[in-house]
Design an enzyme around this catalytic site. Structure first.
Site, short mmCIF file in Angstrom:
data_model
loop_
_atom_site.label_atom_id
_atom_site.label_comp_id
_atom_site.label_asym_id
_atom_site.label_seq_id
_atom_site.Cartn_x
_atom_site.Cartn_y
_atom_site.Cartn_z
N GLY A 244 0.81 -1.22 0.00
CA GLY A 244 0.00 0.00 0.00
C GLY A 244 0.84 1.26 0.00
O GLY A 244 0.46 2.28 -0.56
N ARG A 245 1.99 1.17 0.62
CA ARG A 245 2.86 2.35 0.74
C ARG A 245 3.31 2.87 -0.62
O ARG A 245 3.59 4.06 -0.77
CB ARG A 245 4.09 2.01 1.58
N TYR A 364 -0.64 8.17 7.54
CA TYR A 364 -1.35 6.90 7.35
C TYR A 364 -0.56 5.84 6.56
O TYR A 364 0.42 6.16 5.92
CB TYR A 364 -2.77 7.08 6.81
N GLU A 365 -1.02 4.63 6.67
CA GLU A 365 -0.34 3.45 6.10
C GLU A 365 1.12 3.40 6.57
O GLU A 365 2.02 3.04 5.83
CB GLU A 365 -0.48 3.42 4.57
N GLY A 366 1.31 3.79 7.82
CA GLY A 366 2.64 3.81 8.42
C GLY A 366 3.18 5.22 8.47
O GLY A 366 3.35 5.85 7.43
#
Lengths: 381, 261
Positions: A244-245, A364-366
């Site tokens: 996703g990143r 988000y997403e880390g």
């Protein structure tokens, strides 16, 4: 991509995304942001162009394109509207990969197909009020009943797309004593009894995107909706987030490039001290610095996407591209507002929205800090 | 129904500029697009196919770079694509172009041929009608709407102050206005498929028996560009600050004086 150049197919895809974004998204982006509501008509248009199933095999109803093409879509839509970026991203690179990579053949046909052929929209429920970066702290539970089905109880926070999604990937503990090793992943439907979605959470940016708290109260989930095996949930979540990143990196590049494109038009028209402000070296140098950083970020995104397409170890590359691109998006949008002065700060111009939208890409997403943990880990520091 | 759509790849004239010295188009860096009327023709063909079944074949005459225009048409949903391309075709005027395209179409089986009304880089509106003449089939130009009626088509043709409803037997040729249909987007999967398909290329050797070689290319073109120039900017007009009736009279007098009416 070959030799830093897109293939003919990728170039034509990019043209489709660019035209679609200009004609279908840009005219309504400001209004969606103000109303804090995503357009369902736009979702349908995106689905019709097969933009909800870009990097998935045709065997399951996907578009059959590659991850790099998906990043092109993310960049082009995010140039005009980062909310569309995250809507596509959560569906494409968080929800769908869980089923694509860990689902059985039967689960893929039943659940992945409608998601990637443009019939349904998906979301991904991992984060909880007390489990953010510390995702292992999930407290939602999934208890087995006498039939072997699961009863899910708990609450998830910040579930993007949940306001209108049909399919929910939910992470819950099947064995509390094992911590993250007791976490499992399930495929839920919106209609399931006991699943309720809150109002849209009020946020600084990406305000058009749907982002809600989702409560699961004694939701009965048949056993054929368990993804992988019991205890694989944490691995499934981390795998999805790893890919996703790359999408968030591309979204960041899009936000930054979109702001630069707006400023390029503005500085050729705005006059101060008797000349248009593009004649000032400060303007020229600032734009040169910003474009250089955006290009560097884009190449990092493409490198990570190419590695994923080639089934190489992309995780550290994805973390690096996300870390760098999200910081560039913030720096560049701030710089763009500054170049436009008071008008940049006005909601009339889209750079104001771009600057607000950029912030979340570092979170988000880390978070950026989590990215540094992954990168330094891969360096064996 | 077997439908053939003829398209042209043109420079996007919204971004094109003329070289003030040579009065020719500056093509460097100008994106190429499918001519808008032709794109409406593609959409109309795809809609006809959706109603009646059949196939849509897209044909383009142009240099090898025109391949991307055909891929775009495939990605919109056309079934097959043919590129008519050869150095010998270069420099063709509308007559020679129609000769070559008609020769290409003779290799195909078709019920309907759809062309755009005119191309935005030439604005002649001649190629479509000339193809129909060369193929000896009926034609309806300036189509705003097409309906299927058995083996015939009923076409709404735009006219100066009215429209005509024309019933035409197939095989026939129709030239499309951009109002005919709003082109759909390509799809991501359509683009993937488009590049997996083969675009058939037909050159001079493939078509030489279908035309008289004396009628193609620069040498076979009866029209030649004598001179091209940029229009001079007009001077400021006259502003009349009078009543509407007086203004009408003044304008009429001027038009009569200048022998315009």
């Amino acid at each position: 991509m070959e030799g830093f150049k897109l293939t003919k197919t990728q170039l034509l895809q990019q043209e489709l995304f660019r035209k679609f974004a200009e004609n279908e998204i840009k005219p309504i982006a400001k209004e969606m942001d103000e109303k804090e509501e995503y357009s369902m008509e736009l979702v349908q248009k995106l689905q019709k162009c097969h933009m909800f199933g870009i990097p998935y095999s045709k065997e399951y109803g996907g578009a059959g394109a590659d991850v790099l093409t998906y990043t092109l879509a993310m960049e082009e839509v995010s140039k005009v509207d980062a909310s569309t970026g995250i809507t596509l991203s959560v569906h494409t690179s968080l929800c769908c990969p869980c089923i694509n990579e860990f689902g059985t053949e039967e689960q893929k046909q039943r659940f992945l197909r409608p998601l990637v052929d443009g019939t349904k929209v998906g979301c991904f429920g991992l984060t909880e009020a007390n489990a953010g970066t510390d995702a292992a702290g999930v407290q939602t539970t999934a208890d087995k009943d006498e039939n072997g089905d699961y009863i899910i109880n708990g609450q998830k926070m910040f579930t993007t797309n949940s306001g209108f999604a049909d399919t929910f990937i939910v992470f819950a503990l099947t064995d509390k004593s094992l911590g993250p090793k007791g976490m499992s992943a399930f495929i839920l439907d919106r209609e399931m009894e006991g699943l309720s979605v809150s109002e849209n959470i009020e946020r600084m940016g990406i305000r058009a995107a749907s982002n809600c708290a989702v409560t699961y109260e004694n939701v009965r989930v048949p056993k054929d909706r368990l993804l992988g095996k019991e205890g694989q949930g944490y691995k499934i979540a981390m795998t999805a987030l790893g890919g996703g990143r790359i999408g968030i990196g591309a979204q960041s590049v899009g936000i930054a490039q979109g702001a630069i494109n707006e400023v390029l038009k503005y500085v050729k028209e705005r006059k101060q001290f008797g000349k248009t402000i593009n004649k000032f070296q400060n303007t020229q140098f600032k734009l040169a610095e910003m474009q250089t950083k955006v290009d560097a970020a884009r190449l990092m995104v493409w490198r990570a996407a190419t590695a994923k397409d080639n089934h190489e170890n992309y995780a550290p590359l994805a973390a690096m591209c996300k870390l760098f691109a999200s910081e560039v998006a913030n720096e560049v949008t701030r710089g763009c507002v500054q170049l436009m002065g008071g008008y940049g700060y006005c909601r009339e111009y889209p750079v104001e929205r771009a600057m607000r939208d950029a912030k979340i890409t570092e979170i988000y997403e880390g978070t950026s800090e989590a990215m540094k943990m992954i990168i330094s880990g891969s360096m064996k520091v | 129904m077997k439908i053939v759509v003829c398209i042209k790849q043109v420079p996007d004239t919204t971004e094109v500029k003329l070289d003030p010295k040579t009065n020719t188009l500056i093509r460097d860096g100008v994106p190429s697009i499918i001519n808008p009327d032709d794109k409406a023709g593609i959409e109309a063909a795809l809609q006809l196919k959706e109603q009646t079944g059949g196939t849509v074949t897209v044909v383009c005459m142009g240099p090898p770079q025109a391949d991307v225009a055909l891929r775009e048409a495939l990605a919109m949903g056309c079934d097959d694509a043919i590129l008519l391309s050869d150095r010998a075709f270069g420099g063709s005027d509308t007559f020679a172009t129609a000769t070559i395209i008609a020769a290409g179409l003779k290799t195909l089986d078709f019920d309907v041929i759809i062309t755009g009304r005119q191309a935005i880089d030439g604005d002649t509106a001649q190629v479509g009608p000339q193809i129909a003449e060369q193929l000896h089939i009926p034609q309806v130009s300036y189509a705003e709407d097409i309906k299927v009626d058995g083996k015939a088509l009923i076409v709404k043709r735009q006219f100066e102050d009215r429209y005509h409803m024309i019933k035409v037997q197939t095989p026939c040729l129709i030239t499309a206005l951009s109002e005919l249909a709003k082109p759909r987007y390509m799809t991501v999967s359509g683009i993937v498929d488009a590049y997996e398909k083969e675009v058939k290329v037909l050159g001079f050797e493939d078509l030489k028996n279908n035309f008289d070689p004396a009628n193609i290319g620069l040498k076979g073109s009866p029209t030649n560009v004598y001179k091209s120039f940029t229009k001079q900017a007009k001077g400021a007009g006259t502003v009349l600050n009078v009543t509407a009736d007086e203004a009408v009279q003044a304008i009429m007098d001027k038009l009569v004086e200048k022998h315009i009416i």
